[in-house]
Design an enzyme around this catalytic site. Structure first.
Site, PDB file in Angstrom:
ATOM      1  N   CYS A  62       0.878  -1.185   0.000  1.00  0.00           N
ATOM      2  CA  CYS A  62       0.000   0.000   0.000  1.00  0.00           C
ATOM      3  C   CYS A  62       0.906   1.223   0.000  1.00  0.00           C
ATOM      4  O   CYS A  62       1.041   1.914   1.009  1.00  0.00           O
ATOM      5  CB  CYS A  62      -0.909   0.009   1.221  1.00  0.00           C
ATOM      6  SG  CYS A  62      -1.819  -1.532   1.506  1.00  0.00           S
ATOM      7  N   ALA A  63       1.520   1.515  -1.125  1.00  0.00           N
ATOM      8  CA  ALA A  63       2.704   2.372  -1.135  1.00  0.00           C
ATOM      9  C   ALA A  63       2.426   3.870  -1.165  1.00  0.00           C
ATOM     10  O   ALA A  63       3.274   4.656  -0.730  1.00  0.00           O
ATOM     11  CB  ALA A  63       3.599   2.008  -2.323  1.00  0.00           C
ATOM     12  N   ASP A  81      -4.443  -3.131  -7.416  1.00  0.00           N
ATOM     13  CA  ASP A  81      -5.120  -3.304  -6.131  1.00  0.00           C
ATOM     14  C   ASP A  81      -4.306  -4.287  -5.294  1.00  0.00           C
ATOM     15  O   ASP A  81      -4.036  -5.410  -5.736  1.00  0.00           O
ATOM     16  CB  ASP A  81      -6.533  -3.849  -6.366  1.00  0.00           C
ATOM     17  CG  ASP A  81      -7.381  -3.885  -5.104  1.00  0.00           C
ATOM     18  OD1 ASP A  81      -6.822  -4.060  -3.996  1.00  0.00           O
ATOM     19  OD2 ASP A  81      -8.609  -3.752  -5.224  1.00  0.00           O
ATOM     20  N   PRO A 141       1.488   7.696  -0.436  1.00  0.00           N
ATOM     21  CA  PRO A 141       2.149   8.502  -1.469  1.00  0.00           C
ATOM     22  C   PRO A 141       3.651   8.267  -1.599  1.00  0.00           C
ATOM     23  O   PRO A 141       4.318   8.962  -2.356  1.00  0.00           O
ATOM     24  CB  PRO A 141       1.876   9.934  -1.017  1.00  0.00           C
ATOM     25  CG  PRO A 141       1.848   9.830   0.474  1.00  0.00           C
ATOM     26  CD  PRO A 141       1.221   8.484   0.786  1.00  0.00           C
ATOM     27  N   GLY A 142       4.221   7.308  -0.839  1.00  0.00           N
ATOM     28  CA  GLY A 142       5.587   6.910  -1.106  1.00  0.00           C
ATOM     29  C   GLY A 142       6.603   7.118  -0.007  1.00  0.00           C
ATOM     30  O   GLY A 142       7.780   6.810  -0.199  1.00  0.00           O
ATOM     31  N   GLY A 143       6.183   7.589   1.154  1.00  0.00           N
ATOM     32  CA  GLY A 143       7.143   7.850   2.226  1.00  0.00           C
ATOM     33  C   GLY A 143       7.857   6.596   2.700  1.00  0.00           C
ATOM     34  O   GLY A 143       9.095   6.545   2.755  1.00  0.00           O
ATOM     35  N   LYS A 144       7.099   5.574   3.049  1.00  0.00           N
ATOM     36  CA  LYS A 144       7.713   4.332   3.531  1.00  0.00           C
ATOM     37  C   LYS A 144       8.421   3.595   2.390  1.00  0.00           C
ATOM     38  O   LYS A 144       9.452   2.952   2.609  1.00  0.00           O
ATOM     39  CB  LYS A 144       6.665   3.440   4.194  1.00  0.00           C
ATOM     40  CG  LYS A 144       6.077   4.031   5.483  1.00  0.00           C
ATOM     41  CD  LYS A 144       5.090   3.076   6.109  1.00  0.00           C
ATOM     42  CE  LYS A 144       4.497   3.651   7.396  1.00  0.00           C
ATOM     43  NZ  LYS A 144       3.579   4.782   7.124  1.00  0.00           N
ATOM     44  N   CYS A 175      -2.213   3.614  11.161  1.00  0.00           N
ATOM     45  CA  CYS A 175      -2.078   4.815  11.987  1.00  0.00           C
ATOM     46  C   CYS A 175      -3.361   5.007  12.796  1.00  0.00           C
ATOM     47  O   CYS A 175      -4.127   5.943  12.580  1.00  0.00           O
ATOM     48  CB  CYS A 175      -1.798   6.031  11.110  1.00  0.00           C
ATOM     49  SG  CYS A 175      -1.441   7.528  12.069  1.00  0.00           S
TER      50      CYS A 175
END
Length: 478
Positions: free
Chosen positions: A298-299, A347, A301-304, A417
């Site tokens: 579940c990437a 998905d 917006p890309g932070g992790k 979160c």
């Protein structure tokens, strides 16, 4: 004669001359120039009218209108504070108006909330708060509203915040959670969720709710292999954070982090330290055999994905990143373009990737976001208990998908979160009952972090750790 309020008390009302006549609009008188309050009001209105996010709307308005310094700080305090305290303000304004507050026109609600917030929760002088709010009402609604707004705010001044809370909050002897929820401007169901996760309805629940109203520090993440936390702190004037080896914390009033050179050069990014710790926990879980193929399911917006991609790349490995939204997938590509990351627009429940082929998988699942209420001012009033059923089902499906994609002996980190038990331990327990997987003790994967409880999962908290309330469970496929 006054009308009885919902408690059976007589409700004094402003005199008729101060009430806005229904169906009649007068000419608006331009208010005294007040860019800060106008930006705050426009932000509050955007949240109400189109479900906008205050933390996205306001920075754009400040840049567009060239509002900076003390005016920007005032606009930020008023906009975010009014959004956070909406439920409390509405209850007080309902007592001070001659009609139910939810029947007042939306633009006038915005003005009154902004004025009441200044009177109850800031050091703005009373006369200034009232007069500037009346001016905003004239501009936003019409001259006819000025007397009504003035009269309502004069009634608000009859008590300070503590006095209003004592009058309106549930009896703590009968409803301790409801009392604390009202005092700290949270919907009761959210306060109950915190109490369930903490196992406390007293002082620690109060601390957890109070932490959501504190202005949070800005957390940065240094890109591994490019810059250290010490170097990032020196470049930004921040402080090295206590837990993540890549985190720096900036003072909340330090300005727009997007203006910092390390962020413009993609040496660092804004990312809560709790999010960093949850991603790092996946990399620290014990593993035998290969450790070259990682997956972020579940990437966006890309932070992790950026943090994991940089780490796996240091050892010659690769990361696949899955994101169903085209817009968010583009964001992931934008921040990971120079890393060994392949973005799949798919998905996560059925991404058409080879089963059993990944060594480590992160499931940073969509959730209510109750763990980040301090960063999203309006979120506590936007979310509803009815959201939980669909989210919990999605979370279970994503976790089941991850367990199908990880190899035997591989590790999955389930992260949300939120502290809500339905999104955290209940989701994990449902998957464990299906067999074929064991839960690892996640606490050793959070070295140096105290107050982690009895395990095996980890629940971070703003009031304990200064991070968002991130939940992390580590699962190994048998």
């Amino acid at each position: 004669m006054s009308n009885p309020d919902r408690h059976g008390r007589r409700r004094p009302r402003p005199n008729d001359r101060s009430r806005p006549p229904r169906g009649r609009k007068g000419p608006a008188r331009p208010p005294v120039e007040d860019a800060a309050r106008q930006a705050a009001l426009d932000t509050v209105a955007a949240v109400r009218e189109r479900d906008a996010y205050a933390n996205l709307v306001l920075p754009g308005l400040l840049r567009e209108r060239r509002i900076s310094g003390r005016d920007a700080a005032l606009a930020t305090e008023l906009a975010y504070g009014t959004c956070r305290a909406r439920g409390l303000l509405d209850a007080i304004l309902d007592e001070c108006s001659d009609r139910p507050f939810d029947k007042v026109d939306g633009p006038l609600q915005d003005v009154l909330r902004l004025g009441a917030y200044q009177l109850l929760r800031t050091r703005v002088p009373e006369h200034a708060a009232v007069s500037t709010t009346v001016d905003l009402a004239r501009a936003a609604v019409g001259s006819f509203a000025a007397g009504f707004v003035n009269a309502v705010l004069r009634r608000v001044l009859e008590h300070d915040e503590a006095g209003w809370v004592d009058r309106l909050a549930p009896d703590p002897a009968r409803d301790a959670v409801g009392n604390l929820a009202f005092r700290h401007a949270h919907p009761r169901w959210i306060a109950q969720a915190f109490a369930d996760a903490l196992g406390d309805t007293g002082e620690e629940l109060r601390e957890a709710l109070a932490a959501d109203d504190a202005r949070p520090a800005v957390h940065l993440v240094a890109r591994p292999g490019e810059v250290s936390a010490d170097e990032l702190a020196a470049m930004t004037g921040g402080d090295v954070a206590p837990y993540s080896p890549y985190a720096v914390r900036l003072d909340p009033g330090a300005g727009d982090p997007a203006d910092l050179e390390p962020l413009r050069e993609q040496l660092a990014a804004v990312q809560d330290e709790g999010s960093q710790l949850a991603a790092l926990a996946l990399t620290r879980a014990p593993l035998t055999g290969s450790d070259q193929r990682w997956l972020d399911l579940c990437a966006g917006p890309g932070g992790k994905a950026t943090l994991l991609g940089a780490l796996v790349g240091l050892d010659g490995g690769t990361l696949d990143a899955v994101e169903p939204s085209a817009h968010r997938a583009a964001l992931v590509r934008g921040v990971t373009g120079d890393l060994p990351v392949t973005v799949h627009e798919a998905d996560g429940r059925a991404p058409e990737l080879p089963a059993g082929s990944y060594d480590r998988v992160l499931v940073d699942a969509p959730c209510t976001g109750l763990g980040a209420l301090r960063r999203r001012p309006e979120a506590r009033w936007r979310r509803q208990p009815s959201d939980l059923a669909a989210l919990a089902r999605l979370q279970r499906e994503l976790l089941a998908s991850a367990l199908g994609l990880v190899r035997p002996g591989g590790v999955v980190a389930y992260v949300v979160c939120s502290p809500h038990l339905r999104e955290t331990v209940e989701t994990v327990d449902d998957v464990l009952r299906g067999g074929g997987v064991e839960q690892l003790d996640a606490r050793p994967a959070f070295p140096g972090v105290d107050q982690l409880g009895d395990g095996p999962h980890v629940q971070l908290w703003p009031h304990r750790h200064g991070t968002d309330a991130m939940f992390c469970a580590l699962l190994r496929k048998l």
